[in-house]
Design a protein around this motif. Structure first.
Motif, short mmCIF file in Angstrom:
data_model
loop_
_atom_site.label_atom_id
_atom_site.label_comp_id
_atom_site.label_asym_id
_atom_site.label_seq_id
_atom_site.Cartn_x
_atom_site.Cartn_y
_atom_site.Cartn_z
N THR A 115 0.83 -1.21 0.00
CA THR A 115 0.00 0.00 0.00
C THR A 115 0.86 1.26 0.00
O THR A 115 0.59 2.22 -0.72
CB THR A 115 -0.93 0.00 1.23
OG1 THR A 115 -1.77 -1.16 1.19
CG2 THR A 115 -1.79 1.26 1.25
N LYS A 116 1.91 1.25 0.81
CA LYS A 116 2.81 2.39 0.88
C LYS A 116 3.50 2.61 -0.46
O LYS A 116 3.66 3.77 -0.91
CB LYS A 116 3.85 2.15 1.97
CG LYS A 116 4.79 3.33 2.19
CD LYS A 116 5.75 3.06 3.34
CE LYS A 116 6.70 4.24 3.55
NZ LYS A 116 7.65 3.98 4.67
N CYS A 117 3.89 1.53 -1.12
CA CYS A 117 4.56 1.64 -2.41
C CYS A 117 3.62 2.20 -3.47
O CYS A 117 4.01 3.06 -4.26
CB CYS A 117 5.09 0.26 -2.82
SG CYS A 117 6.07 0.28 -4.33
N LYS A 118 2.38 1.71 -3.47
CA LYS A 118 1.41 2.20 -4.45
C LYS A 118 1.09 3.67 -4.21
O LYS A 118 0.93 4.45 -5.16
CB LYS A 118 0.14 1.36 -4.38
CG LYS A 118 0.30 -0.06 -4.92
CD LYS A 118 -1.00 -0.84 -4.83
CE LYS A 118 -0.87 -2.23 -5.44
NZ LYS A 118 -2.14 -3.01 -5.32
N THR A 119 1.02 4.05 -2.94
CA THR A 119 0.76 5.45 -2.61
C THR A 119 1.89 6.35 -3.11
O THR A 119 1.66 7.47 -3.58
CB THR A 119 0.58 5.62 -1.09
OG1 THR A 119 -0.50 4.79 -0.64
CG2 THR A 119 0.31 7.07 -0.73
N ALA A 120 3.12 5.84 -3.00
CA ALA A 120 4.28 6.61 -3.47
C ALA A 120 4.44 6.53 -4.98
O ALA A 120 5.35 7.13 -5.55
CB ALA A 120 5.55 6.09 -2.78
N LYS A 121 3.56 5.75 -5.64
CA LYS A 121 3.57 5.58 -7.09
C LYS A 121 4.91 5.04 -7.59
O LYS A 121 5.47 5.50 -8.59
CB LYS A 121 3.23 6.89 -7.80
CG LYS A 121 1.82 7.39 -7.49
CD LYS A 121 1.49 8.67 -8.25
CE LYS A 121 0.07 9.12 -7.94
NZ LYS A 121 -0.28 10.37 -8.66
N LYS A 122 5.41 4.07 -6.83
CA LYS A 122 6.66 3.41 -7.20
C LYS A 122 6.34 2.11 -7.93
O LYS A 122 5.43 1.37 -7.53
CB LYS A 122 7.48 3.08 -5.95
CG LYS A 122 7.88 4.28 -5.11
CD LYS A 122 9.17 4.89 -5.59
CE LYS A 122 9.68 5.94 -4.62
NZ LYS A 122 10.95 6.52 -5.05
N PRO A 123 7.07 1.76 -8.99
CA PRO A 123 6.93 0.45 -9.60
C PRO A 123 7.25 -0.63 -8.57
O PRO A 123 8.16 -0.45 -7.74
CB PRO A 123 7.96 0.46 -10.73
CG PRO A 123 8.18 1.91 -11.03
CD PRO A 123 8.04 2.61 -9.72
#
Length: 616
Positions: A115-123
């Motif tokens: 979730t944190k990664c998707k929020t940061a818009k990271k692949p």
């Protein structure tokens, strides 16, 4: 750079390459087509415009040593291709999460990180047992996935993900090669997966869904890997798998056969040690004497599973079998420390079952016990069983933890002389971490240049989780040949006994008394005269000045604060009563002494300066 030309082989390849074994029943699925590929965002266009291999990757690993090894292999391939690796997720262009499906908390941590990664818009690329065993999870939608047997194609997956594509590789017929590039978390410790999967069918285990049926690497391929990492300077080799005791049953060999071949490949000076990973009792009962032989010479403490309510767990062994394993090995290998895992609150666990577990822990006083509560894993038979009330599970877990923490397994080790292998820096930054033959953690104050060395130490204090030692000398400073001769002489004179209460097999030898760490088992023994000489040197050195006394008091004070610096497989605990790095009375006295010495020197220099006659 190591050869990775086979990295881009597709799924349509033939059988296993030479030296590798196909798992009997690999778990996975064919890569599915994604007809709804997400459109590239501005961030995706920026990343896609970069030269492949120029981006930065953040890797997070959950779970066991096998998972750690997989992450090191993936890091090695990415690094060899040119990607930079970073421990800072914020500065990374892509996140790679290697997951564990054993417990609910670890999967929940994975969900939070996704979730944190998707929020940061990271692949994002997700690897490991969670996507392999639960590929249709909602949390994995729109995420690239690489399966447990696809780690040798991680560069492909990362490249496509950076371009904005979703990739899923979950099916394979061959095991990943052992000679792929690798970036170790600890350059002195190599984790070698000797097989994947297992032969069990435990009712609570989700890992079997991910790792599948037993698939073993051949003896020759494992020996080759061990020789390679020894040449790289590795000093500790962990043999890892879901069940090391079951090794080779699918290819007509066994664990003793493998150990015999690996020990022959180790340096004759004992500078590199083996460690056996988690082993289930059923598969080593017939090999106990052979296992003990290797534990006396080149193998660290084995790790065994014990559970209550074994029938409902479908563990395929009894409490009596477990006792036989522990009793036999501790009798044949003096000083051996046994580690074990225990699950509290498995469905159907009665008060009587739990009392039996508590009694066993009190009886054996295991140096390491990994205690966890039962977590129902989706898709397992145990998830459908009637659960023990959560408050009872928590109370049992607390009680068992209290029982385990009530005794100190290392009492009596003070003043003993031990050989240790030093491989890490402790969490406090003050000590180096070494292990004895029995894999007892020893913390020493020494220069970082001693990392990777083997040393003789004198135990100065014991704590709950570790012991503290003072380095007498490194083995490079003593006569290796003489030390080897002493070991051989000890083994010839006195074979390991079958019972600690019996006299030695060579009891007619006037030099051999009853069994003990110093008389049996091939421990590295120093002559009494030499130990006395060392003690005298230590006493002389310690009485020279106040600073020496303060330094020793500072070090010996460590165990009083009940510090727990537990690295590797040991459970990390918070320090009780303060931090080792805290400023206590000894610290202040030491600092004051140093300041006083400095001011005295300055005063002397100034005084001499005034007394110097002027030049003519």
């Amino acid at each position: 750079m190591e050869d990775i030309e086979d990295l881009l082989v597709g799924n349509g390849g033939g059988g296993a390459p030479p030296g590798f074994r196909l798992p009997l029943n690999a778990v996975g699925l064919n890569p599915r087509k994604n007809n709804n590929k997400p459109k590239l965002t501005k961030l995706d266009h920026r990343l896609a415009s970069k030269v492949p291999g120029s981006q930065t990757i953040y890797i997070k690993t959950f779970g066991c040593s096998h998972n750690q090894s997989d992450s090191e292999y993936m890091a090695g391939q990415l690094s060899a291709f040119g990607y930079a690796l970073s421990d800072n997720p914020e500065e990374a262009d892509l996140w790679l999460i290697n997951t564990c499906t054993v417990k609910s908390p670890s999967q929940s941590a994975m969900d939070t990180l996704i979730t944190k990664c998707k929020t940061a818009k990271k692949p994002l690329v997700v690897a490991g047992c969670v996507p392999q065993g639960s590929r249709d999870l909602k949390e994995l939608e729109g995420v690239s996935i690489v399966g447990v047997q696809q780690i040798d194609r991680v560069v492909e997956v990362v490249e496509e993900t950076l371009k904005g594509h979703e990739v899923r590789l979950l099916h394979r017929k061959t095991l990943p090669a052992l000679d792929l590039p690798k970036v170790r978390k600890n350059k002195f410790v190599e984790i070698v997966p000797i097989n994947v999967g297992c032969l069990g069918a435990c009712t609570y285990c989700k890992t079997k869904h991910a790792r599948g049926h037993l698939g073993s690497y051949t003896v020759d391929s494992l020996v080759s890997r061990v020789r390679t990492v020894i040449a790289d300077g590795v000093k500790e080799i962990w043999l890892s798998s879901e069940d090391t005791g079951a090794y080779g049953r699918d290819i007509g060999v066994n664990l003793p056969t493998l150990l015999n071949a690996l020990v022959a490949a180790l340096p004759s000076d004992g500078s590199t040690m083996l460690r056996i990973g988690m082993t289930n009792p059923p598969f080593i009962l017939q090999y106990l004497k052979e296992i003990a032989k290797f534990c006396v010479t080149h193998v660290y403490t084995p790790f065994f599973m014990y559970q209550s309510n074994l029938g409902a767990m479908n563990r395929e062994y009894t409490v009596s079998d477990f006792r036989t394993v522990v009793d036999t090995l501790t009798a044949l290998v003096p000083g051996m420390q046994i580690a074990t895992d225990i699950i509290c609150g498995f469905p159907g666990e009665t008060d009587k079952d739990f009392a039996q577990t508590v009694s066993l822990i009190k009886e054996y006083k295991f140096s390491q016990v990994h205690i966890s509560q039962f977590y129902p894993r989706p898709g397992t038979p145990a998830a459908r069983m009637k659960k023990v009330p959560s408050n009872i599970v928590k109370n049992r877990s607390r009680e068992l933890t209290s029982v385990f923490e009530a005794f100190t397994p290392y009492n009596g080790m003070e003043s003993r002389v031990e050989r240790i292998w030093i491989t890490d820096i402790a969490a406090d930054g003050m000590h180096l971490v070494g292990h004895t033959k029995g894999y007892i953690q020893v913390l020493v104050v020494a220069a970082e240049s001693m990392l990777g060395a083997s040393a003789i130490v004198k135990i100065t204090a014991v704590g709950r989780w570790s012991v503290f030692g003072e380095v007498i000398e490194t083995l490079s400073q003593i006569d290796e040949k003489a030390a080897s001769n002493r070991r051989i002489s000890s083994q010839v004179r006195c074979d390991p006994c079958s019972n600690q209460d019996d006299s030695c097999a060579c009891s007619n030898d006037p030099h051999c008394g009853t069994c003990g760490p110093e008389s049996c088992g091939g421990e590295i023994a120093l002559e009494e005269s030499r130990v006395s000489r060392i003690d005298k040197l230590l006493e002389d050195r310690s009485s020279r000045n106040l600073m020496g006394w303060l330094l020793r008091k500072r070090k010996n004070h460590v165990h009083k604060v009940e510090n727990d610096i537990a690295l590797g497989s040991m459970k990390k605990q918070e320090c009780v009563g303060g931090s080792i790095g805290g400023w206590d009375v000894i610290d202040k006295a030491l600092l004051g002494g140093m300041l006083f010495s400095f001011l005295t020197i300055v005063a002397v220099i100034i005084h001499l300066g005034y007394r110097t006659p002027p030049s003519k």
